[in-house]
Design an enzyme around this catalytic site. Sequence first.
Site, short mmCIF file in Angstrom:
data_model
loop_
_atom_site.label_atom_id
_atom_site.label_comp_id
_atom_site.label_asym_id
_atom_site.label_seq_id
_atom_site.Cartn_x
_atom_site.Cartn_y
_atom_site.Cartn_z
N THR A 64 -1.86 4.47 9.23
CA THR A 64 -1.54 3.66 10.40
C THR A 64 -0.06 3.76 10.72
O THR A 64 0.35 3.88 11.87
CB THR A 64 -1.93 2.18 10.16
OG1 THR A 64 -3.34 2.12 9.91
CG2 THR A 64 -1.59 1.33 11.35
N GLY A 96 -4.46 9.22 4.63
CA GLY A 96 -5.46 9.69 5.59
C GLY A 96 -4.96 10.79 6.49
O GLY A 96 -5.73 11.66 6.91
N ASP A 131 0.81 -1.22 0.00
CA ASP A 131 0.00 0.00 0.00
C ASP A 131 0.85 1.27 0.00
O ASP A 131 0.48 2.27 -0.64
CB ASP A 131 -1.01 0.01 1.15
CG ASP A 131 -0.41 -0.30 2.51
OD1 ASP A 131 0.83 -0.31 2.64
OD2 ASP A 131 -1.20 -0.53 3.45
#
Length: 465
Positions: A259, A402, A237
């Site tokens: 994360t 994010g 990712d």
Amino acid sequence: MKYYLAIDIGASSGRHILGHIRDGKMQLEEIYRFHNGMSEKDGELCWDYESLFTEIKAGMKKCSELNKIPVSVGIDTWAVDFVLLDKENKVLGNTVGYRDGRTKGMDQKVYECISEVDLYRRTGIQKQIFNSIYQLMAVKENHPEYLEKAETMLMVPDYFHYLLSGIKKTEYTNATTTGLVSPDTKNWDYDLINQLGYPRQIFREIKEAGSVIGGLTEEIQKEVGYNCEVILPATHDTGSAVLAVPSNEEDTLYISSGTWSLMGIERIEADCSSNSREHNLTNEGGYEYRFRYLKNIMGLWMIQSMKKEIKEDYSFGEICEMASKETIESIVDCNNDCFLAPKSMSEEVQKYCLNTNQVVPKTVAETAAVIYNSLAKCYQATIEEIEELTGRTYGKIHVIGGGANAEYLNQITARDTKRTVLAGPVEATAIGNLMVQMIQKKELENLESARNCVYESFEIKKFDA
């Protein structure tokens, strides 16, 4: 109109995002979202791959329901985790995740076969106790019967691509995170694999991101209602996210913020020097055999974990806003192993502050402020390391993923690093996944034009130093 489907699965959730080009700009549509997470099984922290694959198919079926059939599909996930398959293609053992404690002490077992210095020189991958090389050693030590029966090792996205297509291939960007790939040959380091006593035959052919591996199996076609090509994106990712950095400048510094916070640059050649190893930077494979020269920082995992522990149903935006009003100055080492998988993140932060004679945070807002400020300080230190190692200076930081929405964190990152922060795009991983598919299908000409397309298509927020 051509649609492309990116399936992006992270540590806490997954989503299906359809992309297409309209009037020269990339358009995104999230059509399906599902939960992910680890749970304990037989005393180990495990992923539920069977459930995840059910969700993958459910989201693909949604395309049929919307009458938006993709010409191709690609899956990206987190790195380092894998499955071992026997001769009947059944998974051997539990599907253990990287946060499980099985790798404790396995670094020393690896170093009985090859020194830490020589390992870095050969692979360029930073030491993280959960890297696949150490996970495989845990299997060898605790369940040697699995390796004896294994016919294939597949990284998580490669396993899902196999379930879709019936074809077993290993994608390059994720393969490099195993710590078993040569940055020179871009292939498995079979001499190293032999030294470690891992069965050579389980390591499948490595294919470059952008490779077409086939169509859907007949069984999957019946389930989802159509056929399409399976194209390997950058299946790690972070590899996909870095593709979506909206800049073609040579000296581009990025933070893939989610994360984990992955902070670094792109390079043509790996730096496997002792100096680089001592700073614990890594040379992960990237698209077109570039290298993502970066450092792994614990990232928003700390905030995500804290949020799960509190009774109040605060959004991440509200937590960010609350933290921005606090004045607590305590700082923790975000990369300390104590924050990898604690029973309580809030208590671990408090304990760290207590043990280092700092003010102990007592509220949600104070704890969040400590975490955000600690991340910004870590970013500052990492920039200094990268500048020292590369001999270059970087005047701005691209924050993608994010974390681009974490305005307070972006503001204090600009303040502490004294660099301009450019935040966005938020959906960087899915965008990077789609970029590779679109380049392969000639919808976008090349990486340079694709990044220009990203710059024109998505909002980029600016935070001044």
